[in-house]
Design an enzyme around this catalytic site. Structure first.
Site, PDB file in Angstrom:
ATOM      1  N   LYS A  98       0.896  -1.041   0.057  1.00 22.58           N
ATOM      2  CA  LYS A  98      -0.133   0.132  -0.022  1.00 22.58           C
ATOM      3  C   LYS A  98       0.885   1.102  -0.122  1.00 22.58           C
ATOM      4  O   LYS A  98       0.353   2.149  -0.499  1.00 22.58           O
ATOM      5  CB  LYS A  98      -1.098   0.040   1.119  1.00 22.58           C
ATOM      6  N   TYR A 106     -12.287 -14.986   3.100  1.00 24.41           N
ATOM      7  CA  TYR A 106     -11.186 -14.036   3.498  1.00 24.41           C
ATOM      8  C   TYR A 106     -10.984 -14.096   4.976  1.00 24.41           C
ATOM      9  O   TYR A 106     -11.769 -14.166   5.755  1.00 24.41           O
ATOM     10  CB  TYR A 106     -11.887 -12.520   3.172  1.00 24.41           C
ATOM     11  N   TYR A 134      -2.929 -12.791   2.825  1.00 23.32           N
ATOM     12  CA  TYR A 134      -2.823 -12.389   1.682  1.00 23.32           C
ATOM     13  C   TYR A 134      -1.696 -12.970   0.841  1.00 23.32           C
ATOM     14  O   TYR A 134      -1.662 -14.160  -0.064  1.00 23.32           O
ATOM     15  CB  TYR A 134      -2.318 -10.963   1.762  1.00 23.32           C
TER      16      TYR A 134
END
Ligand SMILES: *Cc1c(COP(=O)(O)O)cnc(C)c1O
Length: 337
Positions: free
Chosen positions: A55, A268, A294
């Site tokens: 990010k 998730y 992830y």
């Protein structure tokens, strides 16, 4: 066309928050263990600030807009163990801005008590962010917008960083990774057959796809869905890629967008056996720290594609380690490592 992409990207300013370029390294022992192809890892976990992650590369560009607007507060959000909001908190600390975060509860069932307090949750407090607990409704950005309006009503000048820092500008920022991979792989003497990574809020893949279409036309970008929502991820990648291409004044063809389903596990944020196996292999063979939400699922997807014979043995495949390191500690003992 690499120089052309670089020239287009150079029209946009970046703050320099991230340590760039990130390394591109061989994964010799993992490649040997799997019996080829040649695997490389792009270390986006090494972007530096506040323990790094993908990010920051987006924030480097996106936050120019916040400073230009005279913002005094960054507002964002995510699940309790969001890497994205932790990187927003780190950037705010570095820039001297206040940070308010909408922390979503209910998207992920906490695997154990450490989930609520350690890892990214601990770092958010360390970086001085103000945390607002809100219920997860399925709308990723509504509570962030509500929080920003409340802060504006109270006289603050908030700047909203969207969920996952995913927007056309965030996607455009991620095309810079392709420039780095193009230079680094040329110096190392290979052309990547594919760039493989995990895809969630979608701007990472969108930027990679737009960049590769321009500068690495023989390289396929393969996103591994880790949200257990492959259609939504695909639609968002297309949307952000179209926006990023428009910012760069490049054509865009959605036909090249590939999101692979089937590696997200039950949901998730829930680690499953293939993820844990991938994390174990990366740790034992390459000393890479992957996370169960992830990057572990991303590598699990890559390993499954390799075992299914997707690429010839002499292909060169780049795996992007997108970060997520702190979340490992929030899952801790539940992984049974
Ligand atoms: C956010 C994140 C991703 C996914 O990137 P998107 O741009 O949201 O698709 C991948 N890995 C890690 C560790 C992340 O924090």
């Amino acid at each position: 066309m690499l120089a052309d992409l670089e020239a287009r990207l150079a029209r946009f300013r970046r703050l320099g928050l991230a340590h760039l370029p990130t390394p591109l390294e061989p994964m010799r022992r993992l490649s040997a263990h799997l019996g080829g192809p040649r695997l490389w890892v792009k270390r986006e976990d090494c972007t530096g600030l506040g323990l790094g992650g993908n990010k920051l590369r987006k924030l480097d560009y996106v936050l120019c807009e916040a400073l230009d607007a005279g913002a005094d507060t960054l507002v964002s959000g995510g699940v309790v163990q969001s890497n994205s909001q932790r990187q927003v908190a780190a950037a705010a600390a570095r820039l001297g801005l206040d940070c308010h975060l909408a922390v979503y509860h209910g998207r992920v069932a906490p695997p154990d008590a450490a989930y609520e307090t350690s890892g990214n949750a601990l770092l958010n407090r360390l970086f001085g962010a103000t945390l607002h607990d809100v219920p997860w409704t399925g709308d990723r950005n509504a509570a962030i917008g509500d929080l920003a309006r409340r802060l504006a009503d109270a006289g603050r000048r908030p700047y909203v960083v969207p969920y996952g820092v995913s927007s056309p500008l965030g996607a455009m920022a991620y095309a810079t990774t392709v420039v780095e991979i193009a230079h680094q792989s040329a110096a190392l003497g290979f052309v990547a057959g594919a760039i493989v990574h995990c895809s969630g809020s979608a701007a990472t893949q969108a930027g990679l796809a737009v960049g590769a279409a321009r500068a690495l036309p023989d390289t396929r970008v393969v996103g591994i869905d880790i949200d257990a929502e492959p259609e939504r991820v695909h639609a968002d990648v297309v949307r952000y890629a179209r926006g990023a291409a428009a910012l760069l004044e490049l054509p865009f063809d959605p036909a090249g967008i590939e999101v692979v389903a089937g590696h997200a596990g039950p949901a998730y944020g829930v680690a499953h056996e293939a993820t844990i196996e991938a994390m174990r292999l990366a740790g034992r063979l390459e000393a890479l720290v992957l996370d169960p939400v992830y990057s572990g699922k991303g590598l699990a997807g890559l390993i499954a594609l390799i075992r299914a014979g997707r690429w010839p043995q002499d292909a060169d495949i780049v795996f992007i380690h997108t970060g997520g390191t702190p979340a490992l500690f929030a899952y801790g003992e539940t992984l049974g490592l």
